[in-house]
Design a protein around this motif. Structure first.
Motif, PDB file in Angstrom:
ATOM      1  N   ILE A 147     -22.021 -15.858  53.130  1.00 19.96           N
ATOM      2  CA  ILE A 147     -22.674 -14.891  52.231  1.00 19.96           C
ATOM      3  C   ILE A 147     -21.770 -13.678  52.036  1.00 19.96           C
ATOM      4  O   ILE A 147     -21.275 -13.102  53.013  1.00 19.96           O
ATOM      5  CB  ILE A 147     -24.036 -14.422  52.792  1.00 19.96           C
ATOM      6  CG1 ILE A 147     -24.896 -15.614  53.224  1.00 19.96           C
ATOM      7  CG2 ILE A 147     -24.783 -13.591  51.747  1.00 19.96           C
ATOM      8  CD1 ILE A 147     -26.188 -15.231  53.949  1.00 19.96           C
ATOM      9  N   ASP A 148     -21.588 -13.292  50.774  1.00 18.05           N
ATOM     10  CA  ASP A 148     -20.836 -12.084  50.447  1.00 18.05           C
ATOM     11  C   ASP A 148     -21.829 -11.025  49.971  1.00 18.05           C
ATOM     12  O   ASP A 148     -22.378 -11.129  48.878  1.00 18.05           O
ATOM     13  CB  ASP A 148     -19.812 -12.383  49.350  1.00 18.05           C
ATOM     14  CG  ASP A 148     -19.012 -11.153  48.944  1.00 18.05           C
ATOM     15  OD1 ASP A 148     -19.165 -10.096  49.595  1.00 18.05           O
ATOM     16  OD2 ASP A 148     -18.238 -11.251  47.972  1.00 18.05           O
ATOM     17  N   THR A 149     -22.052  -9.997  50.799  1.00 14.49           N
ATOM     18  CA  THR A 149     -23.034  -8.956  50.455  1.00 14.49           C
ATOM     19  C   THR A 149     -22.376  -7.641  50.025  1.00 14.49           C
ATOM     20  O   THR A 149     -23.028  -6.606  49.995  1.00 14.49           O
ATOM     21  CB  THR A 149     -23.967  -8.673  51.647  1.00 14.49           C
ATOM     22  OG1 THR A 149     -23.185  -8.175  52.749  1.00 14.49           O
ATOM     23  CG2 THR A 149     -24.718  -9.917  52.077  1.00 14.49           C
ATOM     24  N   HIS A 150     -21.094  -7.674  49.682  1.00 12.15           N
ATOM     25  CA  HIS A 150     -20.425  -6.445  49.253  1.00 12.15           C
ATOM     26  C   HIS A 150     -21.170  -5.777  48.095  1.00 12.15           C
ATOM     27  O   HIS A 150     -21.466  -4.578  48.139  1.00 12.15           O
ATOM     28  CB  HIS A 150     -18.981  -6.751  48.818  1.00 12.15           C
ATOM     29  CG  HIS A 150     -18.036  -6.965  49.951  1.00 12.15           C
ATOM     30  ND1 HIS A 150     -17.562  -8.217  50.301  1.00 12.15           N
ATOM     31  CD2 HIS A 150     -17.447  -6.088  50.809  1.00 12.15           C
ATOM     32  CE1 HIS A 150     -16.730  -8.095  51.323  1.00 12.15           C
ATOM     33  NE2 HIS A 150     -16.639  -6.825  51.654  1.00 12.15           N
ATOM     34  N   ALA A 151     -21.465  -6.555  47.051  1.00 12.43           N
ATOM     35  CA  ALA A 151     -22.132  -5.991  45.872  1.00 12.43           C
ATOM     36  C   ALA A 151     -23.559  -5.543  46.188  1.00 12.43           C
ATOM     37  O   ALA A 151     -24.046  -4.556  45.636  1.00 12.43           O
ATOM     38  CB  ALA A 151     -22.138  -7.017  44.735  1.00 12.43           C
ATOM     39  N   LYS A 152     -24.215  -6.242  47.081  1.00 11.76           N
ATOM     40  CA  LYS A 152     -25.601  -5.916  47.434  1.00 11.76           C
ATOM     41  C   LYS A 152     -25.708  -4.548  48.095  1.00 11.76           C
ATOM     42  O   LYS A 152     -26.619  -3.767  47.800  1.00 11.76           O
ATOM     43  CB  LYS A 152     -26.157  -7.004  48.364  1.00 11.76           C
ATOM     44  CG  LYS A 152     -27.627  -6.833  48.713  1.00 11.76           C
ATOM     45  CD  LYS A 152     -28.119  -8.025  49.507  1.00 11.76           C
ATOM     46  CE  LYS A 152     -29.613  -7.942  49.763  1.00 11.76           C
ATOM     47  NZ  LYS A 152     -30.111  -9.134  50.484  1.00 11.76           N
ATOM     48  N   PHE A 153     -24.763  -4.225  48.987  1.00 12.98           N
ATOM     49  CA  PHE A 153     -24.854  -2.991  49.759  1.00 12.98           C
ATOM     50  C   PHE A 153     -23.887  -1.903  49.298  1.00 12.98           C
ATOM     51  O   PHE A 153     -23.799  -0.846  49.920  1.00 12.98           O
ATOM     52  CB  PHE A 153     -24.609  -3.288  51.247  1.00 12.98           C
ATOM     53  CG  PHE A 153     -25.689  -4.126  51.871  1.00 12.98           C
ATOM     54  CD1 PHE A 153     -26.977  -3.629  52.006  1.00 12.98           C
ATOM     55  CD2 PHE A 153     -25.426  -5.413  52.302  1.00 12.98           C
ATOM     56  CE1 PHE A 153     -27.986  -4.403  52.572  1.00 12.98           C
ATOM     57  CE2 PHE A 153     -26.433  -6.190  52.870  1.00 12.98           C
ATOM     58  CZ  PHE A 153     -27.717  -5.687  52.998  1.00 12.98           C
TER      59      PHE A 153
END
Length: 263
Positions: A130-136
């Motif tokens: 999971i890549d959550t860079h954009a989410k957070f």
């Protein structure tokens, strides 16, 4: 307090070193001190002549690494991000020896980036990337924005990163992100060790040179990469003595009668 980054060689003389991110109650999330320690350990093992292969995994069977501990995000992101000596991803990238990622659960954001830096990935069917860079609102700095597209293609990479949607282990294998899939997360490390043992049985000088020419050639266009291979091959053979050629022939003759391990 128990070490949050552990190194184990079993037996102690084994050429295979297993590095474990040991913070299972926090899904193996990384603090600043853990990041620095992980980078230091990788550098140390790379320079240890008794170590041939590194395996990187997470404690427990829920998570490989869930990324940076966001309670210490400012300390991490405003720290020595540009210092390669304290950057574990950079240390994996420049490690001369093969690094196998044993993905036993979640590989989230920084954990995803650490996985991408490894040479070979083994994952359990319950693993998720999971890549959550954009989410957070976290800007990537360990390579995810550039490496993922080169592995799975730009369209898929945009989908993964811009939606912050999880990628299952089965999908990751289908896309070429994961090399080998095993049924359960608690089987991942044993499979990684099997692969490491196959590598250890080979000519270690050639293993290091082969990894280097693959990695260096991948940065070039095909014509230049083929020229690089030819140049290094000539240099390798020109440096060999008659005794070394004789040893090579003897080794080949001895191995040719043995059954080959299955991939």
């Amino acid at each position: 307090m128990e070490d949050l980054i552990q190194v184990r060689r079993d037996p102690p003389s084994s050429p295979i070193a297993v590095i474990t991110i040991n913070r299972p109650k926090s899904l193996n999330s990384l603090t600043r001190s853990m990041i620095v320690s992980l980078a230091r350990i990788i550098r140390h093992l790379d320079s240890d002549p008794t170590v041939s292969v590194l395996i990187l995994t997470g404690a427990g069977d829920r998570s490989f690494c869930s990324g940076v501990d966001l309670t210490s995000a400012e300390e991490v992101f405003k720290g020595d991000v540009k210092d390669p000596l304290t950057d574990p991803v950079r240390q994996i990238e420049v490690c001369k020896k093969p690094v196998i990622g044993a993905i036993n659960g979640y590989a989230i954001t920084a954990g995803f980036e650490i996985a991408l830096a490894c040479d070979i990935l083994v994952a359990g069917k319950d693993a998720k990337f999971i890549d959550t860079h954009a989410k957070f609102g976290i800007f990537p700095s360990w390579g995810l924005s550039q490496k993922l597209s080169r592995v799975i293609g730009p369209n898929r990479a945009r989908q993964v990163s811009l939606t912050a949607s999880p990628v299952s282990a089965e999908t990751a294998e289908k896309w070429g992100l994961v090399n080998i899939l095993v049924e359960k997360n608690n089987q991942v490390l044993e499979k990684a060790k099997e692969i490491a043992e196959q590598i250890v049985r080979n000519n270690q000088d050639l293993v290091l040179k082969y990894k280097s020419v693959i990695n260096d050639g991948f940065k070039l266009d095909l014509g230049s990469a083929l020229a690089l291979e030819k140049e290094r091959a000539h240099s390798y053979y020109d440096g060999m003595t008659k005794d070394q050629f004789a040893m090579m022939q003897k080794f080949i003759q001895g191995r040719s009668s043995k059954p080959k391990p299955k991939l």
